[in-house]
Design a protein around this motif. Structure first.
Motif, PDB file in Angstrom:
ATOM      1  N   VAL A  11      -3.128  14.503 -64.870  1.00 27.17           N
ATOM      2  CA  VAL A  11      -1.998  15.206 -65.467  1.00 27.17           C
ATOM      3  C   VAL A  11      -0.774  15.080 -64.573  1.00 27.17           C
ATOM      4  CG1 VAL A  11      -1.157  17.429 -66.284  1.00 27.17           C
ATOM      5  CG2 VAL A  11      -3.563  16.853 -66.536  1.00 27.17           C
ATOM      6  N   GLN A  12       0.315  14.643 -65.162  1.00 27.66           N
ATOM      7  CA  GLN A  12       1.589  14.597 -64.456  1.00 27.66           C
ATOM      8  C   GLN A  12       2.276  15.946 -64.622  1.00 27.66           C
ATOM      9  OE1 GLN A  12       2.818  11.722 -62.765  1.00 27.66           O
ATOM     10  NE2 GLN A  12       0.680  11.199 -63.067  1.00 27.66           N
ATOM     11  N   ILE A  13       2.954  16.387 -63.595  1.00 29.55           N
ATOM     12  CA  ILE A  13       3.705  17.640 -63.675  1.00 29.55           C
ATOM     13  C   ILE A  13       5.175  17.353 -63.447  1.00 29.55           C
ATOM     14  CG2 ILE A  13       1.776  19.087 -62.950  1.00 29.55           C
ATOM     15  CD1 ILE A  13       3.097  19.195 -60.166  1.00 29.55           C
ATOM     16  N   THR A  14       5.977  18.314 -63.828  1.00 34.62           N
ATOM     17  CA  THR A  14       7.407  18.214 -63.603  1.00 34.62           C
ATOM     18  C   THR A  14       7.865  19.462 -62.863  1.00 34.62           C
ATOM     19  OG1 THR A  14       9.546  17.787 -64.647  1.00 34.62           O
ATOM     20  CG2 THR A  14       8.023  19.228 -65.836  1.00 34.62           C
ATOM     21  N   ASP A  15       9.072  19.397 -62.382  1.00 33.29           N
ATOM     22  CA  ASP A  15       9.687  20.458 -61.599  1.00 33.29           C
ATOM     23  C   ASP A  15      10.740  21.140 -62.466  1.00 33.29           C
ATOM     24  OD1 ASP A  15      12.121  21.233 -59.744  1.00 33.29           O
ATOM     25  OD2 ASP A  15      10.355  21.151 -58.434  1.00 33.29           O
ATOM     26  N   PRO A  16      10.925  22.452 -62.342  1.00 31.29           N
ATOM     27  CA  PRO A  16      11.914  23.130 -63.190  1.00 31.29           C
ATOM     28  C   PRO A  16      13.352  22.672 -62.955  1.00 31.29           C
ATOM     29  CG  PRO A  16      10.890  24.681 -61.653  1.00 31.29           C
ATOM     30  CD  PRO A  16      10.186  23.387 -61.500  1.00 31.29           C
ATOM     31  N   ASP A  17      13.616  22.017 -61.834  1.00 33.82           N
ATOM     32  CA  ASP A  17      14.970  21.549 -61.554  1.00 33.82           C
ATOM     33  C   ASP A  17      15.226  20.107 -61.965  1.00 33.82           C
ATOM     34  OD1 ASP A  17      16.014  23.972 -60.539  1.00 33.82           O
ATOM     35  OD2 ASP A  17      14.952  23.633 -58.659  1.00 33.82           O
ATOM     36  N   GLN A  18      14.221  19.446 -62.523  1.00 37.75           N
ATOM     37  CA  GLN A  18      14.448  18.107 -63.050  1.00 37.75           C
ATOM     38  C   GLN A  18      15.301  18.212 -64.304  1.00 37.75           C
ATOM     39  OE1 GLN A  18      10.152  16.563 -62.636  1.00 37.75           O
ATOM     40  NE2 GLN A  18      11.438  14.735 -62.541  1.00 37.75           N
ATOM     41  N   THR A  19      15.973  17.121 -64.639  1.00 36.59           N
ATOM     42  CA  THR A  19      16.823  17.128 -65.828  1.00 36.59           C
ATOM     43  C   THR A  19      16.007  16.792 -67.070  1.00 36.59           C
ATOM     44  OG1 THR A  19      17.413  14.780 -65.706  1.00 36.59           O
ATOM     45  CG2 THR A  19      18.812  16.347 -64.464  1.00 36.59           C
ATOM     46  N   LEU A  20      16.561  17.168 -68.210  1.00 35.86           N
ATOM     47  CA  LEU A  20      15.910  16.844 -69.476  1.00 35.86           C
ATOM     48  C   LEU A  20      15.799  15.333 -69.646  1.00 35.86           C
ATOM     49  CD1 LEU A  20      17.428  19.467 -71.937  1.00 35.86           C
ATOM     50  CD2 LEU A  20      15.397  19.638 -70.482  1.00 35.86           C
ATOM     51  N   ARG A  21      16.789  14.603 -69.179  1.00 33.24           N
ATOM     52  CA  ARG A  21      16.752  13.138 -69.262  1.00 33.24           C
ATOM     53  C   ARG A  21      15.552  12.595 -68.474  1.00 33.24           C
ATOM     54  NH1 ARG A  21      21.424  10.010 -69.669  1.00 33.24           N
ATOM     55  NH2 ARG A  21      22.563  11.670 -68.642  1.00 33.24           N
ATOM     56  N   ALA A  34       4.026  16.780 -73.900  1.00 35.40           N
ATOM     57  CA  ALA A  34       4.119  18.035 -73.150  1.00 35.40           C
ATOM     58  C   ALA A  34       3.778  17.775 -71.689  1.00 35.40           C
ATOM     59  CB  ALA A  34       3.160  19.068 -73.720  1.00 35.40           C
ATOM     60  N   LEU A  35       4.444  18.527 -70.825  1.00 34.63           N
ATOM     61  CA  LEU A  35       4.168  18.436 -69.393  1.00 34.63           C
ATOM     62  C   LEU A  35       4.125  19.836 -68.787  1.00 34.63           C
ATOM     63  CD1 LEU A  35       6.589  15.562 -68.336  1.00 34.63           C
ATOM     64  CD2 LEU A  35       4.094  15.436 -68.446  1.00 34.63           C
ATOM     65  N   PRO A  36       3.174  20.075 -67.904  1.00 41.42           N
ATOM     66  CA  PRO A  36       3.182  21.329 -67.156  1.00 41.42           C
ATOM     67  C   PRO A  36       4.356  21.329 -66.168  1.00 41.42           C
ATOM     68  CG  PRO A  36       1.041  20.229 -66.993  1.00 41.42           C
ATOM     69  CD  PRO A  36       2.008  19.264 -67.613  1.00 41.42           C
ATOM     70  N   VAL A  37       4.910  22.495 -65.927  1.00 45.26           N
ATOM     71  CA  VAL A  37       6.012  22.652 -64.970  1.00 45.26           C
ATOM     72  C   VAL A  37       5.482  23.475 -63.806  1.00 45.26           C
ATOM     73  CG1 VAL A  37       8.370  23.473 -64.626  1.00 45.26           C
ATOM     74  CG2 VAL A  37       7.661  22.643 -66.891  1.00 45.26           C
ATOM     75  N   ALA A  38       5.628  22.932 -62.602  1.00 45.13           N
ATOM     76  CA  ALA A  38       5.112  23.621 -61.416  1.00 45.13           C
ATOM     77  C   ALA A  38       6.217  23.779 -60.376  1.00 45.13           C
ATOM     78  CB  ALA A  38       3.942  22.854 -60.817  1.00 45.13           C
ATOM     79  N   GLU A  39       6.118  24.884 -59.664  1.00 42.09           N
ATOM     80  CA  GLU A  39       7.056  25.176 -58.586  1.00 42.09           C
ATOM     81  C   GLU A  39       6.261  25.821 -57.455  1.00 42.09           C
ATOM     82  OE1 GLU A  39      11.531  26.782 -58.604  1.00 42.09           O
ATOM     83  OE2 GLU A  39      10.110  28.152 -59.535  1.00 42.09           O
ATOM     84  N   ASN A  40       6.438  25.301 -56.256  1.00 45.03           N
ATOM     85  CA  ASN A  40       5.690  25.818 -55.099  1.00 45.03           C
ATOM     86  C   ASN A  40       4.188  25.833 -55.368  1.00 45.03           C
ATOM     87  OD1 ASN A  40       8.105  26.265 -53.670  1.00 45.03           O
ATOM     88  ND2 ASN A  40       8.352  28.246 -54.675  1.00 45.03           N
ATOM     89  N   ARG A  68      14.151  24.124 -66.518  1.00 47.63           N
ATOM     90  CA  ARG A  68      14.031  25.584 -66.559  1.00 47.63           C
ATOM     91  C   ARG A  68      14.844  26.214 -67.683  1.00 47.63           C
ATOM     92  NH1 ARG A  68      13.817  27.923 -62.117  1.00 47.63           N
ATOM     93  NH2 ARG A  68      14.024  26.265 -60.614  1.00 47.63           N
ATOM     94  N   ASP A  69      15.869  25.494 -68.176  1.00 44.36           N
ATOM     95  CA  ASP A  69      16.716  26.021 -69.245  1.00 44.36           C
ATOM     96  C   ASP A  69      16.050  25.968 -70.624  1.00 44.36           C
ATOM     97  OD1 ASP A  69      18.725  26.438 -67.354  1.00 44.36           O
ATOM     98  OD2 ASP A  69      19.637  24.471 -67.729  1.00 44.36           O
ATOM     99  N   VAL A  70      15.009  25.149 -70.787  1.00 49.28           N
ATOM    100  CA  VAL A  70      14.398  24.996 -72.108  1.00 49.28           C
ATOM    101  C   VAL A  70      12.880  25.172 -72.111  1.00 49.28           C
ATOM    102  CG1 VAL A  70      16.261  23.473 -72.879  1.00 49.28           C
ATOM    103  CG2 VAL A  70      14.147  22.482 -71.984  1.00 49.28           C
ATOM    104  N   MET A  71      12.256  25.246 -70.969  1.00 45.97           N
ATOM    105  CA  MET A  71      10.787  25.308 -70.915  1.00 45.97           C
ATOM    106  C   MET A  71      10.270  26.657 -71.415  1.00 45.97           C
ATOM    107  SD  MET A  71      10.039  25.786 -66.864  1.00 45.97           S
ATOM    108  CE  MET A  71      10.148  27.412 -66.089  1.00 45.97           C
ATOM    109  N   SER A  72       9.015  26.658 -71.806  1.00 50.33           N
ATOM    110  CA  SER A  72       8.333  27.903 -72.167  1.00 50.33           C
ATOM    111  C   SER A  72       7.755  28.488 -70.883  1.00 50.33           C
ATOM    112  CB  SER A  72       7.198  27.625 -73.152  1.00 50.33           C
ATOM    113  OG  SER A  72       7.708  27.093 -74.337  1.00 50.33           O
ATOM    114  N   THR A  73       8.070  29.743 -70.620  1.00 52.47           N
ATOM    115  CA  THR A  73       7.583  30.372 -69.390  1.00 52.47           C
ATOM    116  C   THR A  73       6.353  31.234 -69.623  1.00 52.47           C
ATOM    117  OG1 THR A  73       9.129  32.211 -69.690  1.00 52.47           O
ATOM    118  CG2 THR A  73       9.839  30.382 -68.273  1.00 52.47           C
ATOM    119  N   ASP A  74       6.086  31.560 -70.870  1.00 52.55           N
ATOM    120  CA  ASP A  74       4.894  32.344 -71.199  1.00 52.55           C
ATOM    121  C   ASP A  74       3.732  31.369 -71.369  1.00 52.55           C
ATOM    122  OD1 ASP A  74       3.147  34.363 -71.907  1.00 52.55           O
ATOM    123  OD2 ASP A  74       3.807  34.401 -74.002  1.00 52.55           O
TER     124      ASP A  74
END
Length: 145
Positions: A11-21, A34-40, A68-74
């Motif tokens: 599984v590849q993850i992304t960071d909340p500060d990456q851009t939508l592009r 879909a990608l999981p978003v991980a921080e720390n 972080r502006d469009v992801m689902s946090t729940d």
């Protein structure tokens, strides 16, 4: 059968500060919606191609907007040692087609999708989950925000 027997572990993850592009390009390379978003080292959200479309483009956000502006946090998830039947039932109730999979230390170890389950021969249970997922509305409706 346990979730660990059916999940995708690469599984590849992304960071909340990456851009939508950046994330859209990553999804294209991975052929993933879909990608999981991980921080720390912790799961903090999920981003889907639908999030980018509905919460991003449709709301006037450009390609340089942050995940972080469009992801689902729940974030709903399951554990790798859970029984598939329970997880499928939960997916139907939650109206989601995929769930991140965590170990009991709450570390991301995979992702499970209806496609994974159908490929493993869990067709009857997968069909029931899809029936629940396909109901209109629900907690993850893009228009409910």
């Amino acid at each position: 059968m346990k979730v660990s027997n059916c999940m995708t572990t690469d599984v590849q993850i992304t960071d909340p500060d990456q851009t939508l592009r950046e994330v859209a390009a990553m999804m294209g390379r991975l052929d993933a919606g879909a990608l999981p978003v991980a921080e720390n080292d912790r799961l903090v959200g999920m981003i889907t191609d639908r999030d980018i479309t509905i919460r991003g483009v449709a709301e006037g956000k450009g390609p340089d907007a942050k995940v972080r502006d469009v992801m689902s946090t729940d974030v709903k998830y399951c554990f790798d040692d859970e029984d598939l039947e329970d997880v499928l039932h939960n997916m139907g109730d939650l109206q989601v087609r995929r769930l991140p999979v965590l170990n009991r230390s709450k570390r991301l170890v995979g992702i499970i999708s209806l496609g994974d389950l159908a490929m493993k021969g869990e067709t009857m249970e997968t069909g029931r989950a899809l029936s629940g997922i396909s109901q209109r509305g629900g907690a993850h409706s893009q228009t409910a925000h």
